[in-house]
Design a protein around this motif. Structure first.
Motif, short mmCIF file in Angstrom:
data_model
loop_
_atom_site.label_atom_id
_atom_site.label_comp_id
_atom_site.label_asym_id
_atom_site.label_seq_id
_atom_site.Cartn_x
_atom_site.Cartn_y
_atom_site.Cartn_z
N PHE A 96 0.83 -1.19 0.00
CA PHE A 96 0.00 0.00 0.00
C PHE A 96 0.87 1.25 0.00
N GLY A 97 0.29 2.33 -0.48
CA GLY A 97 0.96 3.63 -0.43
C GLY A 97 1.05 4.10 1.02
N GLU A 99 -0.15 6.62 2.69
CA GLU A 99 -1.39 7.06 3.34
C GLU A 99 -2.21 5.87 3.82
N LYS A 100 -2.40 4.88 2.96
CA LYS A 100 -3.18 3.71 3.35
C LYS A 100 -2.42 2.88 4.37
N ARG A 101 -1.10 2.79 4.25
CA ARG A 101 -0.30 2.02 5.19
C ARG A 101 -0.48 2.58 6.60
N GLN A 102 -0.56 3.92 6.73
CA GLN A 102 -0.74 4.55 8.02
C GLN A 102 -2.12 4.19 8.59
N ASN A 103 -3.16 4.16 7.77
CA ASN A 103 -4.50 3.80 8.23
C ASN A 103 -4.57 2.35 8.70
N TYR A 104 -3.87 1.44 8.03
CA TYR A 104 -3.96 0.03 8.37
C TYR A 104 -3.05 -0.34 9.54
N SER A 105 -2.06 0.47 9.85
CA SER A 105 -1.14 0.13 10.93
C SER A 105 -1.74 0.39 12.30
N SER A 106 -2.73 1.27 12.42
CA SER A 106 -3.31 1.58 13.73
C SER A 106 -4.52 0.79 14.05
#
Length: 106
Positions: A96-97, A99-106
């Motif tokens: 993932f890019g 932005e999406k990586r940050q959403n999925y990590s939390s």
């Protein structure tokens, strides 16, 4: 607060939030497993009546799967529609890019 304001965004997916704070109610004193939650903004007389009704009917709640007597397991059991003759295939890893990586990590 409007119904739209009760939605909280998680990534791109909205998640429903309670419209009000909830109160934990012990339905059976001394049994920490038998707890439910009700809204905190109802009138005190109605709240007492709801709690009394829930406690009076505590025997109708299914606290464990064993309490679901009389239900056919075929109705409540999940099955995957998989052909046992087919070999499983591992999906390739998705990247993932930022932005999406940050959403999925939390």
């Amino acid at each position: 607060m409007t119904p739209r304001e009760t939605w909280r965004m998680i990534g791109d997916t909205p998640k429903v939030q309670p419209a009000e704070e909830l109160l934990n109610i012990k339905l059976v004193p001394g049994d920490p497993e038998k707890v439910t939650r009700i809204g905190s903004q109802m009138d005190e007389a109605i709240r007492k009546e709801v709690i009394q009704c829930l406690r009076h009917n505590v025997d109708v709640f299914a606290w464990t799967p064993q309490n679901l007597e009389g239900l056919n397991p075929k109705v409540i059991t999940h099955h995957l529609n998989i052909d046992p003759r087919v070999k499983p295939v591992k999906q390739k890893e998705r990247h993932f890019g930022p932005e999406k990586r940050q959403n999925y990590s939390s």
